[in-house]
Design a protein around this motif. Structure first.
Motif, mmCIF file in Angstrom:
data_model
loop_
_atom_site.group_PDB
_atom_site.id
_atom_site.type_symbol
_atom_site.label_atom_id
_atom_site.label_comp_id
_atom_site.label_asym_id
_atom_site.label_seq_id
_atom_site.Cartn_x
_atom_site.Cartn_y
_atom_site.Cartn_z
ATOM 1 N N UNK A 60 -57.689 -8.265 135.092
ATOM 2 C CA UNK A 60 -58.418 -9.531 135.078
ATOM 3 C C UNK A 60 -59.156 -9.753 136.392
ATOM 4 N N UNK A 61 -60.177 -10.598 136.321
ATOM 5 C CA UNK A 61 -60.882 -11.053 137.520
ATOM 6 C C UNK A 61 -60.070 -12.196 138.122
ATOM 7 N N UNK A 62 -59.902 -12.163 139.426
ATOM 8 C CA UNK A 62 -58.933 -13.048 140.079
ATOM 9 C C UNK A 62 -59.596 -14.236 140.766
ATOM 10 N N UNK A 63 -58.913 -15.353 140.717
ATOM 11 C CA UNK A 63 -59.295 -16.521 141.519
ATOM 12 C C UNK A 63 -58.271 -16.766 142.620
ATOM 13 N N UNK A 64 -57.166 -16.054 142.582
ATOM 14 C CA UNK A 64 -56.078 -16.282 143.550
ATOM 15 C C UNK A 64 -56.488 -15.838 144.947
ATOM 16 N N UNK A 65 -55.806 -16.386 145.947
ATOM 17 C CA UNK A 65 -56.071 -16.071 147.346
ATOM 18 C C UNK A 65 -54.756 -16.135 148.117
ATOM 19 N N UNK A 66 -54.688 -15.388 149.211
ATOM 20 C CA UNK A 66 -53.467 -15.368 150.012
ATOM 21 C C UNK A 66 -53.814 -14.977 151.448
ATOM 22 N N UNK A 67 -52.865 -15.214 152.353
ATOM 23 C CA UNK A 67 -53.086 -14.794 153.733
ATOM 24 C C UNK A 67 -51.880 -14.018 154.248
ATOM 25 N N UNK A 68 -52.163 -13.162 155.239
ATOM 26 C CA UNK A 68 -51.137 -12.310 155.853
ATOM 27 C C UNK A 68 -50.923 -12.744 157.293
ATOM 28 N N UNK A 69 -49.656 -12.877 157.672
ATOM 29 C CA UNK A 69 -49.299 -13.209 159.053
ATOM 30 C C UNK A 69 -48.658 -11.984 159.709
ATOM 31 N N UNK A 70 -49.277 -11.399 160.737
ATOM 32 C CA UNK A 70 -48.701 -10.225 161.394
ATOM 33 C C UNK A 70 -47.329 -10.509 162.025
ATOM 34 N N UNK A 71 -47.120 -11.754 162.480
ATOM 35 C CA UNK A 71 -45.849 -12.080 163.125
ATOM 36 C C UNK A 71 -44.665 -11.947 162.172
ATOM 37 N N UNK A 72 -44.880 -12.301 160.919
ATOM 38 C CA UNK A 72 -43.782 -12.265 159.943
ATOM 39 C C UNK A 72 -43.906 -11.101 158.961
ATOM 40 N N UNK A 73 -45.041 -10.380 158.999
ATOM 41 C CA UNK A 73 -45.304 -9.301 158.033
ATOM 42 C C UNK A 73 -45.108 -9.824 156.612
ATOM 43 N N UNK A 74 -45.750 -10.963 156.335
ATOM 44 C CA UNK A 74 -45.535 -11.639 155.058
ATOM 45 C C UNK A 74 -46.853 -12.211 154.542
ATOM 46 N N UNK A 75 -47.059 -12.100 153.205
ATOM 47 C CA UNK A 75 -48.217 -12.689 152.545
ATOM 48 C C UNK A 75 -47.827 -14.024 151.918
ATOM 49 N N UNK A 76 -48.722 -14.999 152.043
ATOM 50 C CA UNK A 76 -48.483 -16.334 151.489
ATOM 51 C C UNK A 76 -49.644 -16.721 150.579
ATOM 52 N N UNK A 77 -49.333 -17.107 149.353
ATOM 53 C CA UNK A 77 -50.366 -17.566 148.425
ATOM 54 C C UNK A 77 -50.890 -18.930 148.850
ATOM 55 N N UNK A 78 -52.186 -19.135 148.683
ATOM 56 C CA UNK A 78 -52.808 -20.431 148.960
ATOM 57 C C UNK A 78 -53.461 -20.920 147.667
ATOM 58 N N UNK A 79 -54.083 -22.080 147.729
ATOM 59 C CA UNK A 79 -54.746 -22.633 146.540
ATOM 60 C C UNK A 79 -55.775 -21.636 146.005
ATOM 61 N N UNK A 80 -55.849 -21.458 144.703
ATOM 62 C CA UNK A 80 -56.830 -20.529 144.131
ATOM 63 C C UNK A 80 -58.244 -21.094 144.210
ATOM 64 N N UNK A 81 -59.202 -20.199 144.163
ATOM 65 C CA UNK A 81 -60.602 -20.616 144.102
ATOM 66 C C UNK A 81 -60.870 -21.298 142.759
ATOM 67 N N UNK A 82 -61.961 -22.012 142.695
ATOM 68 C CA UNK A 82 -62.319 -22.673 141.438
ATOM 69 C C UNK A 82 -62.899 -21.693 140.429
#
Length: 575
Positions: A422-444
């Motif tokens: 599928x084509x995605x609207x989801x978004x996430x960010x990576x923090x080098x300090x924690x080596x962890x990805x966090x989901x954020x609000x999806x695009x419209x």
């Protein structure tokens, strides 16, 4: 430190077995002549040829006691007590006494600590004492930070020859020529009786025809000092003609009064697909000079054509990461040294990745997602140029290819893409300090092949493919509120294009419009909320990668020519 050095220094401090005294302003330094002779040609000559063998006390008038103490301690124990307070005086003394080792330490210190406060002093010092490398570095620092440097008190100490050398160079970075003109007025006002006569020599080196007509008429043409100088009036009339005739926008850029200075940053467009029907990649690189609104052909000597790769600028080099060569996805990484114009292979990624997303954070390159011919990837890895090694990092929540990422406030943001299903609207960010990805609000809107970039404290997601339809729409994410909002749409639909920020404007470059590859380029002005077309690339292409380079001492190698030689520049392309 050798044991013998410790012994000799201990003897010096105890004034034992010393055979001479260096006297500086009534302060005595007991020394061993053989030690100083080993580190200084001056003292070797003083002790052996310029004095009598029975002499014991040598009075030195050229330096202060503090500086002599540093020189003596360097000779005995190799101590380099160089600091901001003593470096210039110490360098001059070392040059006089021929203490080359300590002189080199002073040069290193000055080169590593160039600042807006000391760059002019260092430039003048290295002109007098002929240190070409540091002199060039100091000059480059001044012209790169001219707006701040010209406001300093040190700027007022420049000679007219030094001032002319600064303002006549294309490398001078200033917000506009108004900044240059006002800096000149400030310099003249510091000593008007002597400097007013220089205005006729200075004015022709200011790019008067690049000023706004209103500023030129009110501040330059009607300036009393300019009006009273016949030679200046000739210069003013020529500039006025250029402004009135509109020549500046065409071949008038080669006139000295209309010649644009070099840009602080240059946009590179690298590789991509050049055919719609079959997979044909290119290795051509074009560079966009924002000051002339022109594209320049740079090179096609990369080892092999590739598209859908990532490109970043780091430590003076351009890195091309992964991609597709028309046959298979690549794991290889190439580094283009922008100073020497040479390509080098560096360590390959652990995974083949085409349609990969690339960014730089804290001196490391991040390669995220992509396609390895079997599946879309959620994996990611980062590259350390100091060790020439790639290291795997935590995988994303989603598999993503044909995606784009950016960095903002110490995090890597990635948005949209294609998961294989599928084509995605989801978004996430990576923090080098924690080596962890966090989901954020999806695009419209679901977006694949989009452009993502940090701009004006927000994350912009632009264009893309929503499932067969190429988009013009754009939206921006506010990290403080975790919300997306619509922004003005582009003029042309596009996917798989380049996106970058140059000189405070957001640029989208090339791509695929649903029917064909395009060369169109648009820029977005956040203040007006409007998109406008700028000069097109020379080659229509999609799947290209873009990055912005800055801070180069050889920026002219990648900018449009400032003289009448038009080779390697696409001057005849329509907007």
């Amino acid at each position: 430190m050798a044991h013998s050095s410790l012994v000799f220094n201990e003897l010096r401090l105890k004034e034992e077995l010393c055979d001479a005294v260096i006297r500086v302003q009534n302060e005595d330094f007991h020394i061993h002549r053989v030690i100083l002779s080993g580190y200084s040609e001056y003292f070797r000559s003083l002790f052996t040829r310029w004095s009598h063998p029975t002499d014991r006390v040598y009075e030195i008038l050229q330096v202060s006691p503090d500086i002599m103490r540093v020189i003596i301690e360097f000779a005995y124990v190799g101590s380099e007590e160089v600091n901001h307070q003593n470096v210039e005086e110490l360098y001059i003394a070392c040059d006089f006494f021929k203490v080359t080792g300590l002189m080199d330490a002073c040069l290193r210190f000055m080169g590593e600590h160039l600042s807006k406060e000391n760059c002019i002093d260092i430039w003048q010092l290295t002109e007098t004492f002929i240190c070409p490398t540091l002199n060039s570095d100091a000059f480059h620092f001044i012209v790169q930070h001219f707006t701040e440097v010209c406001a300093s008190s040190e700027f007022l100490k420049l000679s007219v020859q030094q001032l002319l050398k600064l303002i006549e160079t294309d490398q001078l970075l200033a917000k506009d020529e108004r900044t240059v003109f006002e800096a000149i007025l400030r310099w003249i006002d510091h000593s008007p009786e002597e400097r007013t006569t220089y205005i006729s020599r200075i004015l022709p080196n200011i790019r008067l025809a690049l000023m706004t007509p209103d500023y030129f008429m009110k501040k330059v043409r009607n300036n009393k000092m300019v009006m009273c100088n016949i030679e200046c009036q000739d210069t003013v009339k020529t500039a006025e003609t250029l402004l009135n005739d509109g020549i500046v926008s065409s071949l008038g850029i080669y006139h000295p009064l209309a010649r644009p200075r070099l840009p602080s940053s240059i946009l590179f467009a690298i590789g991509g697909w050049i055919r719609n029907d079959i997979a044909v990649a290119t290795n051509v690189i074009e560079a966009y000079d924002i000051c002339t609104d022109r594209w320049v052909y740079v090179t096609d000597t990369q080892d092999a054509p590739r598209s859908n790769q990532g490109a970043v600028f780091l430590n003076g080099s351009l890195y091309c990461v992964g991609g597709h060569d028309g046959v298979e996805p690549l794991s290889s990484v190439q580094r283009f040294d922008l100073t020497t114009h040479t390509w080098h292979q560096v360590a390959p990624m652990k995974t083949q990745r085409c349609c990969v997303s690339i960014t730089v954070l804290n001196g490391r390159i991040y390669a995220i997602g992509g396609y390895d011919i079997q599946s879309r990837l959620s994996t990611a890895e980062c590259y350390d140029p100091e060790t020439d090694q790639w290291m795997e990092i935590a995988p994303m929540h989603e598999r993503r290819s044909q995606v784009s990422c950016t960095t903002f406030q110490g995090k890597v943001y990635i948005c949209g893409g294609y998961s294989g299903k599928e084509y995605l609207s989801s978004a996430e960010y990576y923090s080098p300090e924690t080596n962890h990805w966090t989901l954020i609000a999806p695009m419209s809107t679901s977006r694949c092949g989009l452009g993502v970039v940090a701009f004006e404290e927000q994350i912009y997601a632009v264009g893309g493919n929503s499932g067969g339809t190429r988009l013009t729409s754009a939206e921006a994410y506010n990290p403080r509120t975790n919300c997306w909002h619509r922004v003005t749409s582009m003029q042309s639909p596009r996917s798989n294009f380049g996106i970058e920020v140059v000189d405070g404007r957001l640029f989208v470059i090339g791509g695929f419009n649903g029917f064909t590859n395009i060369s169109k380029v648009e820029s977005y002005d956040v203040n007006t909320g409007e998109w406008s077309e700028v000069r097109r690339m020379g080659i229509p292409r999609s799947g290209l990668s873009c990055c912005v380079v800055s801070g180069l001492t050889n920026m002219a190698d990648y900018a449009a020519p400032r003289d009448s030689c038009l080779s390697h520049t696409y001057l005849d392309l329509p907007v």
